[in-house]
Scaffold this active site. Structure first.
Site, PDB file in Angstrom:
ATOM      1  N   ASP A  37       0.795  -1.232   0.000  1.00 46.60           N
ATOM      2  CA  ASP A  37       0.000   0.000   0.000  1.00 46.60           C
ATOM      3  C   ASP A  37       0.824   1.277   0.000  1.00 46.60           C
ATOM      4  O   ASP A  37       0.354   2.321   0.441  1.00 46.60           O
ATOM      5  CB  ASP A  37      -0.896  -0.013   1.251  1.00 46.60           C
ATOM      6  CG  ASP A  37      -0.085  -0.244   2.518  1.00 46.60           C
ATOM      7  OD1 ASP A  37       1.133  -0.004   2.493  1.00 46.60           O
ATOM      8  OD2 ASP A  37      -0.665  -0.674   3.529  1.00 46.60           O
ATOM      9  N   GLU A  56      -0.512  -9.007  -1.230  1.00 50.07           N
ATOM     10  CA  GLU A  56      -1.085  -8.427   0.001  1.00 50.07           C
ATOM     11  C   GLU A  56      -2.296  -7.548  -0.347  1.00 50.07           C
ATOM     12  O   GLU A  56      -2.441  -6.415   0.129  1.00 50.07           O
ATOM     13  CB  GLU A  56      -0.050  -7.657   0.824  1.00 50.07           C
ATOM     14  CG  GLU A  56      -0.386  -7.585   2.298  1.00 50.07           C
ATOM     15  CD  GLU A  56       0.661  -6.838   3.135  1.00 50.07           C
ATOM     16  OE1 GLU A  56       0.613  -5.609   3.189  1.00 50.07           O
ATOM     17  OE2 GLU A  56       1.522  -7.506   3.741  1.00 50.07           O
ATOM     18  N   GLU A 106      -2.121   5.107   3.009  1.00 53.28           N
ATOM     19  CA  GLU A 106      -2.060   3.709   2.570  1.00 53.28           C
ATOM     20  C   GLU A 106      -3.427   3.103   2.255  1.00 53.28           C
ATOM     21  O   GLU A 106      -3.563   2.289   1.334  1.00 53.28           O
ATOM     22  CB  GLU A 106      -1.344   2.859   3.635  1.00 53.28           C
ATOM     23  CG  GLU A 106       0.163   3.123   3.736  1.00 53.28           C
ATOM     24  CD  GLU A 106       0.532   4.325   4.585  1.00 53.28           C
ATOM     25  OE1 GLU A 106      -0.388   4.984   5.130  1.00 53.28           O
ATOM     26  OE2 GLU A 106       1.727   4.620   4.722  1.00 53.28           O
ATOM     27  N   HIS A 121       6.682   5.064  12.857  1.00 51.20           N
ATOM     28  CA  HIS A 121       7.029   5.835  11.662  1.00 51.20           C
ATOM     29  C   HIS A 121       5.839   6.403  10.900  1.00 51.20           C
ATOM     30  O   HIS A 121       6.005   7.229  10.025  1.00 51.20           O
ATOM     31  CB  HIS A 121       7.848   4.981  10.690  1.00 51.20           C
ATOM     32  CG  HIS A 121       7.026   3.960   9.955  1.00 51.20           C
ATOM     33  ND1 HIS A 121       6.669   2.760  10.517  1.00 51.20           N
ATOM     34  CD2 HIS A 121       6.467   3.977   8.723  1.00 51.20           C
ATOM     35  CE1 HIS A 121       5.949   2.074   9.657  1.00 51.20           C
ATOM     36  NE2 HIS A 121       5.796   2.775   8.557  1.00 51.20           N
ATOM     37  N   ARG A 148       2.869   8.269   9.066  1.00 51.97           N
ATOM     38  CA  ARG A 148       2.648   9.705   8.839  1.00 51.97           C
ATOM     39  C   ARG A 148       1.678  10.308   9.850  1.00 51.97           C
ATOM     40  O   ARG A 148       1.882  11.399  10.359  1.00 51.97           O
ATOM     41  CB  ARG A 148       2.086   9.918   7.423  1.00 51.97           C
ATOM     42  CG  ARG A 148       3.144  10.248   6.412  1.00 51.97           C
ATOM     43  CD  ARG A 148       2.551  10.572   5.044  1.00 51.97           C
ATOM     44  NE  ARG A 148       3.495  11.354   4.263  1.00 51.97           N
ATOM     45  CZ  ARG A 148       4.632  10.909   3.777  1.00 51.97           C
ATOM     46  NH1 ARG A 148       4.996   9.656   3.991  1.00 51.97           N
ATOM     47  NH2 ARG A 148       5.419  11.710   3.083  1.00 51.97           N
ATOM     48  N   HIS A 176      13.489   4.643  12.476  1.00 56.12           N
ATOM     49  CA  HIS A 176      13.319   4.836  11.032  1.00 56.12           C
ATOM     50  C   HIS A 176      14.226   5.988  10.601  1.00 56.12           C
ATOM     51  O   HIS A 176      14.536   6.870  11.401  1.00 56.12           O
ATOM     52  CB  HIS A 176      11.844   5.192  10.795  1.00 56.12           C
ATOM     53  CG  HIS A 176      11.414   5.178   9.362  1.00 56.12           C
ATOM     54  ND1 HIS A 176      11.786   6.157   8.472  1.00 56.12           N
ATOM     55  CD2 HIS A 176      10.613   4.338   8.669  1.00 56.12           C
ATOM     56  CE1 HIS A 176      11.247   5.907   7.290  1.00 56.12           C
ATOM     57  NE2 HIS A 176      10.530   4.797   7.381  1.00 56.12           N
TER      58      HIS A 176
END
Ligand code: UD1
Ligand code: UDP
Length: 387
Positions: A111, A133, A147, A223, A225, A256
């Site tokens: 995604d 997936e 995503e 991590h 957003r 990250h």
């Protein structure tokens, strides 16, 4: 039936079919590596690994473990890149590549913005897309962002929908996807885990000393957003509170590479000798950490699956998840990003053996698969493409 030498150009002089596997970020590399290796082992098609370079070193390190090198790297990443920038540069880059050297099929994973843009580039050229997936849904377009939108669009475009679980398959059916396009395969992350668990890959280095004397430790990553800024800061404060209450515990926090994330983490967790604040771990070292930590605190998608496969409790610092199987199995607990709530759930797990034992322990029937998803996906592609 016609006899074909499968390791050389097809009988009659026809070229092998060309499969482009397009990957951009660390999890795409880890989850597509077993499929790339499987397709190459079979040698019936020519497989090109196209890295968009949405991630740079994080992508390359993940590939390195599987001894894979991109055949093409568009190297799009720049510091603090915007969604517009990634979307446009991957779309243009993959489009130009497909124009100059067309593929018969494009395989994408999950995604990310790479997934969306590579699928669009293939769609615009009439090249069929296989989505590995497929079918994960949070049913909230804003969570995770962007995503959820990416996977919904890619699932509308894709010719093959490789759903990791029955729940994902049902989501696709409910949206009207043609049943003949949907294949329940398991998640390739379990293939990657299966290929990795055999080794003893404890992270090395003096900075790892605090967790190498057998002290129980918490593994933490963040991590997303939607977690940037205040939510990540609350998650970090929660970790400090747990460590204050549980003096025997340590924490391992592989950060990250995103500077937005690192600035927040360093500001709150830096300089604390109970916390190892380090660069991303290579995949086998991270798997070692998953297997050896006491609990996990994470907003990652892949980590929810890996924790479930290993029977390790994971507090998911999100409001929703597209992986209900992890919640049903009991290994994952949605805790949001409230510092008090995260700290009290973590404290309970660390202090109450009966609560811990009810969750922990290797999953007898892993809802994410048996570690042979790649072979099932390769079977379908060969059946439909290599006729
Ligand atoms: C991306 C995906 C997310 C996935 C995550 C996996 C999108 C929109 N987001 O998010 O779905 O969960 O990857 O980790 O596709 N950076 C480096 N080196 C690297 C990688 C990143 O320095 O190897 C830094 C760069 O400053 C970059 C920033 O991290 O601009 C953010 O990278 P980006 O891919 O935009 O977002 P992620 O949060 O990694
Ligand atoms: N991972 C890793 N090193 C680390 C942290 C994570 O190799 O330091 C792996 C982890 O095992 C999992 C994947 O990266 O397979 C998850 O990536 P991430 O959390 O960045 O993305 P998401 O799964 O949320 O899209």
């Amino acid at each position: 039936m016609e006899s074909v030498n499968l390791n050389s150009p097809r009988a009659g002089g026809a070229e092998k079919k060309k499969i482009d596997v397009v990957i951009g970020t660390r999890p795409e590399a880890i989850k597509m590596a077993p499929l790339i290796l499987e397709l190459r082992r079979r040698a019936r098609a020519s497989v090109r690994v196209v890295a968009t370079g949405q991630h740079s070193d994080m992508l390359n390190r993940a590939l390195e473990y599987f001894s894979l090198v991109p055949d093409v790297n568009l190297s799009v990443m720049k510091d603090r890149q915007s969604l517009d920038y990634i979307t446009a540069s991957v779309l243009r880059g993959v489009g130009e590549l497909l124009d100059s050297n067309p593929a018969d099929v494009v395989l994408v994973h999950g995604d990310t913005t790479t997934t969306l843009s590579a699928s669009l580039a293939a769609f615009y050229r009439g090249i069929p897309v296989g989505h590995v997936e497929a079918g994960l849904r949070s049913f909230d377009m804003g969570l995770p962002f962007p995503e959820e939108m990416n996977r919904v669009v890619v699932d509308r475009i894709a010719r093959w929908l490789f759903a990791p679980t029955d729940a994902a398959m049902k989501n696709l059916r409910n949206e009207g996807a043609p049943p003949e396009r949907i294949f329940v395969t398991g998640n390739t992350v379990v293939d990657a885990l299966r290929m990795t668990l055999d080794g003893d890959s404890a992270p090395v280095g003096q900075d790892m000393a605090p967790i190498m004397d057998g002290a129980p430790f918490i593994l933490m990553t963040a991590h997303r957003r939607e977690s940037w800024g205040a939510p990540i800061e609350r998650i970090c404060r929660a970790l400090l509170r747990v460590l204050e209450r549980r003096g025997e515990c340590r924490a391992l926090v592989p950060m990250h590479r995103n500077p937005v994330v690192r600035d927040s983490m360093r500001g709150i967790l830096g300089g604390d000798e109970r916390i190892i604040l380090c660069d991303p771990l290579d995949y086998p070292s991270f798997v070692w950490a998953l297997a050896n930590c006491r609990i996990i605190i994470s907003d990652s998608g892949g980590v929810q699956e890996e924790a479930t496969a290993l029977g390790k409790p994971v507090l998911v610092t999100r409001d929703v998840t597209e992986r209900p199987e992890a919640l049903e199995r009991g290994s994952a607990i949605l805790v949001g990003t409230d510092a008090d709530l995260i700290a009290s759930r973590a404290d309970r797990l660390l202090s109450d053996p009966s609560e811990y034992d009810a969750i922990a322990g290797r999953c007898r029937l892993n809802p994410f698969g048996d570690g042979y998803a790649s072979a099932r996906i390769a079977d379908v592609i060969e059946r439909d493409l290599l006729v």
